[in-house]
Design an enzyme around this catalytic site. Structure first.
Site, PDB file in Angstrom:
ATOM      1  N   TYR A  62      48.351 -49.316  23.160  1.00  0.00           N
ATOM      2  CA  TYR A  62      47.170 -48.961  22.360  1.00  0.00           C
ATOM      3  C   TYR A  62      45.845 -49.406  22.990  1.00  0.00           C
ATOM      4  O   TYR A  62      44.782 -49.143  22.416  1.00  0.00           O
ATOM      5  CB  TYR A  62      47.308 -49.558  20.953  1.00  0.00           C
ATOM      6  CG  TYR A  62      48.552 -49.075  20.228  1.00  0.00           C
ATOM      7  CD1 TYR A  62      48.707 -47.722  19.923  1.00  0.00           C
ATOM      8  CD2 TYR A  62      49.573 -49.954  19.885  1.00  0.00           C
ATOM      9  CE1 TYR A  62      49.844 -47.270  19.281  1.00  0.00           C
ATOM     10  CE2 TYR A  62      50.718 -49.506  19.237  1.00  0.00           C
ATOM     11  CZ  TYR A  62      50.856 -48.167  18.941  1.00  0.00           C
ATOM     12  OH  TYR A  62      51.977 -47.713  18.305  1.00  0.00           O
TER      13      TYR A  62
ATOM     14  N   ARG B 158      47.356 -55.775  19.550  1.00  0.00           N
ATOM     15  CA  ARG B 158      48.653 -55.179  19.237  1.00  0.00           C
ATOM     16  C   ARG B 158      49.141 -54.319  20.412  1.00  0.00           C
ATOM     17  O   ARG B 158      48.492 -53.320  20.744  1.00  0.00           O
ATOM     18  CB  ARG B 158      48.486 -54.286  18.003  1.00  0.00           C
ATOM     19  CG  ARG B 158      49.691 -53.461  17.669  1.00  0.00           C
ATOM     20  CD  ARG B 158      49.359 -52.387  16.633  1.00  0.00           C
ATOM     21  NE  ARG B 158      50.558 -51.666  16.285  1.00  0.00           N
ATOM     22  CZ  ARG B 158      50.585 -50.485  15.700  1.00  0.00           C
ATOM     23  NH1 ARG B 158      49.445 -49.888  15.383  1.00  0.00           N
ATOM     24  NH2 ARG B 158      51.718 -49.899  15.434  1.00  0.00           N
TER      25      ARG B 158
ATOM     26  N   ALA C 136      52.169 -45.632  11.267  1.00  0.00           N
ATOM     27  CA  ALA C 136      53.591 -45.336  11.054  1.00  0.00           C
ATOM     28  C   ALA C 136      53.842 -44.478   9.814  1.00  0.00           C
ATOM     29  O   ALA C 136      54.885 -43.816   9.719  1.00  0.00           O
ATOM     30  CB  ALA C 136      54.374 -46.641  10.952  1.00  0.00           C
TER      31      ALA C 136
ATOM     32  N   GLU D 208      44.398 -35.115  12.457  1.00  0.00           N
ATOM     33  CA  GLU D 208      45.305 -36.241  12.690  1.00  0.00           C
ATOM     34  C   GLU D 208      45.098 -36.752  14.114  1.00  0.00           C
ATOM     35  O   GLU D 208      45.058 -35.958  15.059  1.00  0.00           O
ATOM     36  CB  GLU D 208      46.743 -35.732  12.497  1.00  0.00           C
ATOM     37  CG  GLU D 208      47.816 -36.764  12.735  1.00  0.00           C
ATOM     38  CD  GLU D 208      49.226 -36.147  12.596  1.00  0.00           C
ATOM     39  OE1 GLU D 208      49.380 -35.069  11.968  1.00  0.00           O
ATOM     40  OE2 GLU D 208      50.166 -36.741  13.153  1.00  0.00           O
TER      41      GLU D 208
ATOM     42  N   ASN E  58      44.119 -41.464  11.377  1.00  0.00           N
ATOM     43  CA  ASN E  58      45.279 -42.005  12.100  1.00  0.00           C
ATOM     44  C   ASN E  58      46.142 -42.712  11.068  1.00  0.00           C
ATOM     45  O   ASN E  58      45.847 -43.843  10.679  1.00  0.00           O
ATOM     46  CB  ASN E  58      44.832 -42.978  13.195  1.00  0.00           C
ATOM     47  CG  ASN E  58      46.016 -43.475  14.009  1.00  0.00           C
ATOM     48  OD1 ASN E  58      47.171 -43.304  13.609  1.00  0.00           O
ATOM     49  ND2 ASN E  58      45.741 -44.094  15.145  1.00  0.00           N
TER      50      ASN E  58
ATOM     51  N   PRO F 241      48.357 -48.359   8.562  1.00  0.00           N
ATOM     52  CA  PRO F 241      48.893 -49.702   8.764  1.00  0.00           C
ATOM     53  C   PRO F 241      48.903 -50.169  10.217  1.00  0.00           C
ATOM     54  O   PRO F 241      49.187 -49.394  11.123  1.00  0.00           O
ATOM     55  CB  PRO F 241      50.326 -49.598   8.235  1.00  0.00           C
ATOM     56  CG  PRO F 241      50.641 -48.150   8.201  1.00  0.00           C
ATOM     57  CD  PRO F 241      49.340 -47.456   7.955  1.00  0.00           C
TER      58      PRO F 241
ATOM     59  N   HIS G  51      46.265 -39.792  17.046  1.00  0.00           N
ATOM     60  CA  HIS G  51      47.083 -40.924  17.497  1.00  0.00           C
ATOM     61  C   HIS G  51      46.560 -41.401  18.829  1.00  0.00           C
ATOM     62  O   HIS G  51      46.275 -40.584  19.723  1.00  0.00           O
ATOM     63  CB  HIS G  51      48.558 -40.526  17.620  1.00  0.00           C
ATOM     64  CG  HIS G  51      49.125 -40.068  16.321  1.00  0.00           C
ATOM     65  ND1 HIS G  51      49.418 -40.949  15.305  1.00  0.00           N
ATOM     66  CD2 HIS G  51      49.366 -38.828  15.860  1.00  0.00           C
ATOM     67  CE1 HIS G  51      49.849 -40.249  14.260  1.00  0.00           C
ATOM     68  NE2 HIS G  51      49.824 -38.961  14.571  1.00  0.00           N
TER      69      HIS G  51
HETATM   70  C1  DQA Z   1      49.978 -44.469  16.212  1.00  0.00           C
HETATM   71  C2  DQA Z   1      51.391 -44.008  16.568  1.00  0.00           C
HETATM   72  C3  DQA Z   1      52.369 -44.368  15.465  1.00  0.00           C
HETATM   73  O1  DQA Z   1      53.679 -43.947  15.825  1.00  0.00           O
HETATM   74  C4  DQA Z   1      52.389 -45.876  15.267  1.00  0.00           C
HETATM   75  O2  DQA Z   1      53.251 -46.209  14.205  1.00  0.00           O
HETATM   76  C5  DQA Z   1      51.029 -46.430  15.035  1.00  0.00           C
HETATM   77  C6  DQA Z   1      49.936 -45.948  15.879  1.00  0.00           C
HETATM   78  C7  DQA Z   1      48.981 -44.210  17.358  1.00  0.00           C
HETATM   79  O3  DQA Z   1      47.778 -44.280  17.107  1.00  0.00           O
HETATM   80  O4  DQA Z   1      49.387 -43.972  18.511  1.00  0.00           O
HETATM   81  O5  DQA Z   1      50.820 -47.314  14.223  1.00  0.00           O
HETATM   82  O6  DQA Z   1      49.528 -43.733  15.087  1.00  0.00           O
END
Ligand code: DQA
Length: 149
Positions: free
Chosen positions: A23, A18, A82, A104, A79, A10, A106
């Site tokens: 990010y 965003r 949340a 995973e 990824n 999401p 982020h």
């Molecule tokens: C995220 C980190 C998560 O905590 C956040 O909710 C995201 C992006 C990241 O790529 O840093 O949506 O996954």
């Protein structure tokens, strides 16, 4: 050509606009281009999927589990956004398909952020975790997946 599935959860469709201080300013299309370039270099194709819906992500994991068993998929770079911090259902989907390698990713370093981002339901069923390297982390995860026997 064998495939790698890159999945985004999401709000990652909003990349570029965003919270750019967290990010960056690259879009999800930029992430897809980076992933394809990295995978193609190693003679893999990329299937790219984003959804804001938990159930759709779960169904995509089920499908990936079947493709992995059929020898058509190397693994998944994921990824979960949340849902990382909330979704027992995604944890169970990955565990449930059995043996599917998931890395995973982020973009931000979730461990340097709010305490509620320090828990991941996905990490215990992932083969590895990358956080804090911006969108380059997707490329690193693809290389890590490919380097697995
Ligand atoms: C995220 C980190 C998560 O905590 C956040 O909710 C995201 C992006 C990241 O790529 O840093 O949506 O996954």
């Amino acid at each position: 050509m064998k495939k790698i599935l890159v999945m985004n959860g999401p709000n990652l469709n909003l990349l570029g606009t965003r919270e750019p201080e967290k990010y960056g300013d690259k879009t999800l299309a930029d992430v897809e281009a980076l992933c394809s370039e990295m995978a193609n270099k190693h003679h893999y194709a990329v299937d790219f999927f984003q959804s804001n819906h938990e159930g759709e992500l779960i169904e995509k994991i089920h499908e990936a589990g079947k493709l992995f068993k059929a020898g058509e998929l190397k693994g998944v770079v994921f990824n979960p956004g949340a849902y990382t911090h909330t979704s027992i259902a995604l944890h169970d989907a990955i565990a449930g398909v059995g043996g599917l390698p998931v890395i995973e990713v982020h973009i931000s370093n979730v461990y340097a952020r709010e305490a509620f981002r320090h828990q991941s339901y996905v990490s215990p069923v992932a083969v590895g975790v990358l956080a804090g390297f911006g969108i380059s982390g997707y490329g690193m995860a693809i290389e890590a997946l490919i380097s697995r026997p």
